[in-house]
Design a protein around this motif. Structure first.
Motif, PDB file in Angstrom:
ATOM      1  N   UNK A  55       0.775  -1.126  -0.217  1.00 58.00           N
ATOM      2  CA  UNK A  55       0.123  -0.245   0.114  1.00 58.00           C
ATOM      3  C   UNK A  55       0.669   1.069   0.139  1.00 58.00           C
ATOM      4  N   UNK A  56       2.068   0.892   0.021  1.00 62.24           N
ATOM      5  CA  UNK A  56       3.342   1.976   0.331  1.00 62.24           C
ATOM      6  C   UNK A  56       3.406   2.856  -1.147  1.00 62.24           C
ATOM      7  N   UNK A  57       2.526   3.872  -1.701  1.00 61.33           N
ATOM      8  CA  UNK A  57       2.887   3.980  -2.811  1.00 61.33           C
ATOM      9  C   UNK A  57       4.770   4.418  -3.230  1.00 61.33           C
ATOM     10  N   UNK A  58       5.393   5.186  -2.073  1.00 60.25           N
ATOM     11  CA  UNK A  58       6.363   5.831  -2.465  1.00 60.25           C
ATOM     12  C   UNK A  58       7.072   4.271  -2.760  1.00 60.25           C
ATOM     13  N   UNK A  59       6.898   3.297  -1.139  1.00 58.96           N
ATOM     14  CA  UNK A  59       8.830   1.715  -1.973  1.00 58.96           C
ATOM     15  C   UNK A  59       7.937   1.212  -3.444  1.00 58.96           C
ATOM     16  N   UNK A  60       6.825   1.232  -3.646  1.00 56.96           N
ATOM     17  CA  UNK A  60       6.381   0.657  -5.568  1.00 56.96           C
ATOM     18  C   UNK A  60       7.126   2.104  -6.606  1.00 56.96           C
ATOM     19  N   UNK A  61       6.570   3.097  -6.180  1.00 57.70           N
ATOM     20  CA  UNK A  61       7.393   4.383  -7.328  1.00 57.70           C
ATOM     21  C   UNK A  61       8.976   3.688  -7.105  1.00 57.70           C
ATOM     22  N   UNK A  62       9.379   3.662  -5.932  1.00 62.90           N
ATOM     23  CA  UNK A  62      11.248   3.229  -6.196  1.00 62.90           C
ATOM     24  C   UNK A  62      11.835   2.307  -6.407  1.00 62.90           C
ATOM     25  N   UNK A  63      10.515   0.816  -5.607  1.00 62.89           N
ATOM     26  CA  UNK A  63      10.742  -0.561  -6.482  1.00 62.89           C
ATOM     27  C   UNK A  63      10.390  -1.024  -7.900  1.00 62.89           C
ATOM     28  N   UNK A  64       9.441  -0.318  -8.393  1.00 62.18           N
ATOM     29  CA  UNK A  64       8.627  -0.828  -9.431  1.00 62.18           C
ATOM     30  C   UNK A  64       9.213   0.127 -10.769  1.00 62.18           C
ATOM     31  N   UNK A  65       9.400  -1.249 -11.814  1.00 64.10           N
ATOM     32  CA  UNK A  65       9.437  -0.727 -12.992  1.00 64.10           C
ATOM     33  C   UNK A  65       8.337  -0.698 -13.671  1.00 64.10           C
ATOM     34  N   UNK A  66       7.489  -1.769 -13.475  1.00 63.51           N
ATOM     35  CA  UNK A  66       5.830  -2.020 -13.393  1.00 63.51           C
ATOM     36  C   UNK A  66       4.813  -1.960 -12.852  1.00 63.51           C
ATOM     37  N   UNK A  67       3.240  -1.310 -12.461  1.00 63.64           N
ATOM     38  CA  UNK A  67       3.078  -1.470 -11.191  1.00 63.64           C
ATOM     39  C   UNK A  67       1.736  -1.446 -11.904  1.00 63.64           C
TER      40      UNK A  67
END
Length: 171
Positions: free
Chosen positions: A143-155
């Motif tokens: 649910x952590x958008x900041x982590x998702x944006x940092x880690x993810x290449x595709x969401x």
């Protein structure tokens, strides 16, 4: 409708439990609450999958334990009890255990939940570094958008039980 192909294997065609087991051993899973065994030391926790799934000497297992702890930024703590660790350290030890079998894919279940923002950022950086250095595929549920944006290449974004978006952060 459709098929799921993982490492060249069409999952719907797997018929035997042994085939599933071989596939499962190529994947690692980091539990939201770390899921460390409190009756075992840090080293014993990391060694657990090696003892049960590999035929290795105790000295080789100890070497792997030290290597995986170093990968997650924790050296020389294999003899500590898990209860002596902070939440961030527990998450790193759990990740070291996940890495013990050298998975091709790691599934992370809310890896930053319950951690302070600085520790959360450290875990996110560690995940990203491991993705790149080990060339491992990471699937992150968060649910952590900041982590998702940092880690993810595709969401992929879920809303009301349905995937409503798949793409890059920029998209």
């Amino acid at each position: 409708a459709g098929t799921i192909i993982l490492n060249g294997v069409e999952l719907s065609k797997l018929r035997h439990e042994a085939d599933w087991d071989r596939l499962r051993l190529q994947m690692g899973y980091l539990f939201q609450g770390s899921a460390l065994y409190d009756s075992m030391t840090v080293g014993e926790n990391i060694a657990f999958p090696l003892v049960h799934h590999r035929r290795l000497t105790p000295s080789r297992i100890n070497q792997i334990v030290k290597e995986k702890l170093a990968l997650v930024g924790l050296k020389d703590i294999e003899n500590l009890e898990t209860s002596a660790l902070s939440g961030g350290m527990q998450r790193r030890v759990a990740l070291a255990r996940t890495l013990a079998l050298d998975p091709h894919i790691i599934i992370y279940d809310e890896p930053t939940t319950g951690l302070d923002p600085i520790t959360s950022d450290g875990i996110a950086h560690l995940i990203r570094d491991l993705q790149q250095s080990l060339e491992v595929t990471s699937i992150l549920v968060t649910h952590d958008i900041r982590t998702a944006k940092f880690v993810g290449d595709r969401l992929a974004m879920l809303y009301d039980g349905k995937i409503v978006f798949v793409g890059t952060c920029q998209e």
